[in-house]
Structure formats: C-alpha cells, structure tokens
Design a protein around this motif. Structure first.
Motif, mmCIF file in Angstrom:
data_model
loop_
_atom_site.group_PDB
_atom_site.id
_atom_site.type_symbol
_atom_site.label_atom_id
_atom_site.label_comp_id
_atom_site.label_asym_id
_atom_site.label_seq_id
_atom_site.Cartn_x
_atom_site.Cartn_y
_atom_site.Cartn_z
ATOM 1 N N ALA A 141 0.805 -1.223 0.000
ATOM 2 C CA ALA A 141 0.000 0.000 0.000
ATOM 3 C C ALA A 141 0.836 1.270 0.000
ATOM 4 O O ALA A 141 0.288 2.367 -0.171
ATOM 5 N N ALA A 142 2.146 1.165 0.162
ATOM 6 C CA ALA A 142 2.982 2.349 0.326
ATOM 7 C C ALA A 142 3.034 3.265 -0.892
ATOM 8 O O ALA A 142 2.934 4.496 -0.743
ATOM 9 N N PRO A 143 3.189 2.746 -2.115
ATOM 10 C CA PRO A 143 3.304 3.660 -3.263
ATOM 11 C C PRO A 143 2.062 4.546 -3.410
ATOM 12 O O PRO A 143 0.929 4.081 -3.331
ATOM 13 N N GLN A 176 7.312 -7.043 -6.279
ATOM 14 C CA GLN A 176 6.780 -5.725 -6.633
ATOM 15 C C GLN A 176 7.736 -4.584 -6.318
ATOM 16 O O GLN A 176 7.374 -3.419 -6.457
ATOM 17 N N VAL A 177 8.918 -4.891 -5.859
ATOM 18 C CA VAL A 177 9.905 -3.831 -5.573
ATOM 19 C C VAL A 177 10.293 -3.121 -6.868
ATOM 20 O O VAL A 177 10.221 -3.713 -7.957
ATOM 21 N N PRO A 178 10.695 -1.839 -6.781
ATOM 22 C CA PRO A 178 10.902 -1.039 -5.566
ATOM 23 C C PRO A 178 9.627 -0.341 -5.110
ATOM 24 O O PRO A 178 8.711 -0.105 -5.898
ATOM 25 N N PHE A 179 9.588 0.007 -3.810
ATOM 26 C CA PHE A 179 8.469 0.757 -3.253
ATOM 27 C C PHE A 179 8.795 2.232 -3.060
ATOM 28 O O PHE A 179 7.909 3.029 -2.769
ATOM 29 N N GLY A 180 10.068 2.580 -3.152
ATOM 30 C CA GLY A 180 10.444 3.978 -3.221
ATOM 31 C C GLY A 180 10.504 4.726 -1.918
ATOM 32 O O GLY A 180 10.409 5.957 -1.917
ATOM 33 N N LEU A 181 10.667 4.015 -0.796
ATOM 34 C CA LEU A 181 10.811 4.712 0.478
ATOM 35 C C LEU A 181 11.643 3.867 1.431
ATOM 36 O O LEU A 181 11.765 2.657 1.257
ATOM 37 N N PRO A 182 12.240 4.485 2.459
ATOM 38 C CA PRO A 182 13.082 3.739 3.394
ATOM 39 C C PRO A 182 12.277 2.705 4.177
ATOM 40 O O PRO A 182 11.104 2.925 4.517
ATOM 41 N N GLN A 183 12.942 1.607 4.464
ATOM 42 C CA GLN A 183 12.295 0.511 5.180
ATOM 43 C C GLN A 183 13.239 -0.088 6.210
ATOM 44 O O GLN A 183 14.443 -0.209 5.972
ATOM 45 N N LEU A 184 12.674 -0.457 7.345
ATOM 46 C CA LEU A 184 13.367 -1.256 8.346
ATOM 47 C C LEU A 184 12.653 -2.596 8.420
ATOM 48 O O LEU A 184 11.432 -2.644 8.583
ATOM 49 N N VAL A 185 13.411 -3.679 8.299
ATOM 50 C CA VAL A 185 12.868 -5.027 8.420
ATOM 51 C C VAL A 185 13.501 -5.676 9.650
ATOM 52 O O VAL A 185 14.729 -5.803 9.719
ATOM 53 N N ARG A 203 11.513 1.334 17.620
ATOM 54 C CA ARG A 203 11.189 2.676 18.096
ATOM 55 C C ARG A 203 12.328 3.640 17.834
ATOM 56 O O ARG A 203 12.112 4.788 17.400
ATOM 57 N N ALA A 204 13.545 3.206 18.107
ATOM 58 C CA ALA A 204 14.699 4.081 17.900
ATOM 59 C C ALA A 204 14.839 4.441 16.424
ATOM 60 O O ALA A 204 15.145 5.591 16.078
ATOM 61 N N TRP A 205 14.616 3.476 15.542
ATOM 62 C CA TRP A 205 14.699 3.750 14.108
ATOM 63 C C TRP A 205 13.597 4.717 13.685
ATOM 64 O O TRP A 205 13.830 5.627 12.898
ATOM 65 N N MET A 206 12.403 4.532 14.219
ATOM 66 C CA MET A 206 11.300 5.438 13.884
ATOM 67 C C MET A 206 11.595 6.863 14.344
ATOM 68 O O MET A 206 11.285 7.833 13.633
ATOM 69 N N ASP A 207 12.167 6.991 15.527
ATOM 70 C CA ASP A 207 12.440 8.329 16.063
ATOM 71 C C ASP A 207 13.456 9.092 15.209
ATOM 72 O O ASP A 207 13.459 10.324 15.191
ATOM 73 N N ALA A 208 14.301 8.338 14.509
ATOM 74 C CA ALA A 208 15.306 8.972 13.651
ATOM 75 C C ALA A 208 15.121 8.557 12.196
ATOM 76 O O ALA A 208 16.064 8.600 11.421
ATOM 77 N N SER A 209 13.895 8.167 11.851
ATOM 78 C CA SER A 209 13.680 7.517 10.559
ATOM 79 C C SER A 209 13.975 8.445 9.393
ATOM 80 O O SER A 209 13.587 9.611 9.378
ATOM 81 N N PRO A 210 14.647 7.892 8.373
ATOM 82 C CA PRO A 210 14.887 8.654 7.148
ATOM 83 C C PRO A 210 13.586 8.847 6.381
ATOM 84 O O PRO A 210 12.613 8.116 6.585
ATOM 85 N N GLN A 211 13.575 9.819 5.508
ATOM 86 C CA GLN A 211 12.354 10.156 4.786
ATOM 87 C C GLN A 211 12.460 9.758 3.319
ATOM 88 O O GLN A 211 13.548 9.667 2.759
ATOM 89 N N ALA A 212 11.302 9.543 2.718
ATOM 90 C CA ALA A 212 11.266 9.177 1.299
ATOM 91 C C ALA A 212 11.755 10.346 0.459
ATOM 92 O O ALA A 212 11.587 11.489 0.797
#
Length: 257
Positions: free
Chosen positions: A134-136, A186-195, A248-257
C-alpha cells in the motif's frame, strides 16, 4: 505462542471510518502536537494474523499505547479479513489503501509547517505485507516491517498459516496473482524501510526477509535488515522487548522518502 504485552491499557480514542463495512475503521489516538508545538509524527499500525478474522487491530494496542506515550499520533487500522469478514484479495489491500487515502486527506498540504515530518507504517507479519504493497502513492515516508510476509508463492508452498495464502487469494492462485500479491516481486516501493525478523520465528521464516531485502536493495530501495538473535514471531510486537526498542529508535530517527 501469544505475545506477552503486559498490562498496558489499550489505545482508545477517536474512531474514523473509511467505508461502510464495520471493519473499515481506524482508532486514532495520541497527541496531535509535540511538547515543542510541532506536529506529532504519525504511526499507522497494521496488525498481522495471516489476513484472517481471528485477529484484529487490538493486537497492536500495546504498541499504540507505547507510541502515543512517546509523542506519536497513532492510526491503528482495521481492515476486512478472510473468514466471515469479507476480506481477501484484493479487497483487504484496497482497505489499507483507502485508510491511507483518508490519512492523506486529513494531513496538511506538503510544505506546510503543520504537516508531520514522519508518517511511518508499522506492519507485523501480514500487516507488513499490506504496508509495503500500500505504500506507493500514499503519504507514508517510511515503513517498519516486523517479521513480514513478503513472498506469497513461498508462503503457499510452505503452507504458512495453515493454508492462509489459499484463503487470502481464493481461486486466484496462479503465478500472476501470486506475483502481484508478493512484495518481493513488486519492488521497488520507493521509500526507506526497516525489516526486523527473529531467527527463532516459527510462523514466518527468516528466509523471507533475507530474500526480500536482497531483492529490494537490488531494485534501489533503501532497506535496513536486522536479524534478531533468539527472537520469535511475537516478541517484535511486545513493547517491553529489546526488539521493539530497536524499531522505536529507528522510527524516532527515521529517514524520509
């Protein structure tokens, strides 16, 4: 094994509806602004449960409460599921897209000082699958995938979720449908991801996240994979766990699309 989420009170606040079906609903809670007056970042929660109606959005309530306490505006999103709820392919994904479209309508315009700097989807298991697809075209700036299902062909071969893929896709089990419903195809989705994926996961094998990360990076997506030693499928949604602390730590400093 069920998650051990302690005794945190569930997140309950404003209920928004993005359709007429009872499951087309979102519980929105948490602050609208941070202590410094800036708009609060937004977390869109998508629960797992192999798309079945035996699981519901309240599975993510403990994470929602944790995020709200940390200053996040939380959109805990329900969707139609398989079973007696009217879900399946593609209507379940359509629901998540509609929920994100409602969020886009409610956000201030791009460039506005009142627009949050982060809109992060947090999806667990099947919820991670839905978050990616759903991200794109959505207002999401990044995605956190917690033990996500990323390859439905592989999941079907393995019989994951006691035949959950067949229930989800119904009669649409051809190669084209499996590819269309699989984030890895279906990649790429065009935004940063943490798995985040535990090496003791007995519900969704770690191999899915390893293969997904390789494919996504090859397609140009910025994906960070963290393999969690000794962690099972549900520890990643326990707000008291070190696994969630990493998210949580990644979200607090999360990179942007």
């Amino acid at each position: 094994m069920e998650p051990e989420n302690g005794e945190q009170a569930p997140l309950r606040a404003e209920v928004l509806r993005y359709g007429a079906h009872p499951s087309q609903r979102i519980e929105v809670g948490g602050p609208e602004r941070r202590a410094d007056g800036r708009p609060a970042p937004v977390a869109v929660l998508l629960h797992g449960g192999f798309w079945r109606d035996i699981r519901a959005a309240d599975l993510m309530d403990p994470l929602g409460a944790d995020l709200a306490a940390a200053g996040w505006r939380v959109w805990n999103t329900e969707y139609r599921r398989t079973g007696s709820d009217g879900g399946g392919w593609p209507q379940t994904l359509d629901d998540v897209r509609a929920a994100l479209a409602l969020l886009a309508e409610r956000l201030p315009a791009e460039g506005s000082a009142d627009r949050p700097d982060r809109v992060v989807a947090v999806g667990h298991s099947a919820g991670g699958h839905l978050a990616l697809l759903a991200a794109p075209g959505s207002p999401l700036t990044s995605v956190v995938c917690l033990a996500p299902v990323t390859d439905l062909a592989d999941a079907h071969r393995r019989g994951l979720g006691e035949g959950a893929v067949a229930d989800f896709l119904g009669s649409e089990l051809g190669g084209a449908e499996l590819r269309a419903a699989s984030p890895v195809a279906q990649v790429p989705f065009g935004l940063p991801q943490l798995v985040l994926h535990g090496d003791r996961d007995q519900r969704v094998p770690l191999q899915q996240s390893l293969a997904y990360t390789e494919a996504a990076r090859a397609a140009g997506d910025p994906v960070e994979l963290r393999v969690l030693d000794g962690v099972d499928h549900f520890a990643v949604i326990d707000p008291a766990s070190p696994a969630w602390a990493q998210a949580r730590a990644w979200m607090d400093a999360s990179p942007q699309a």
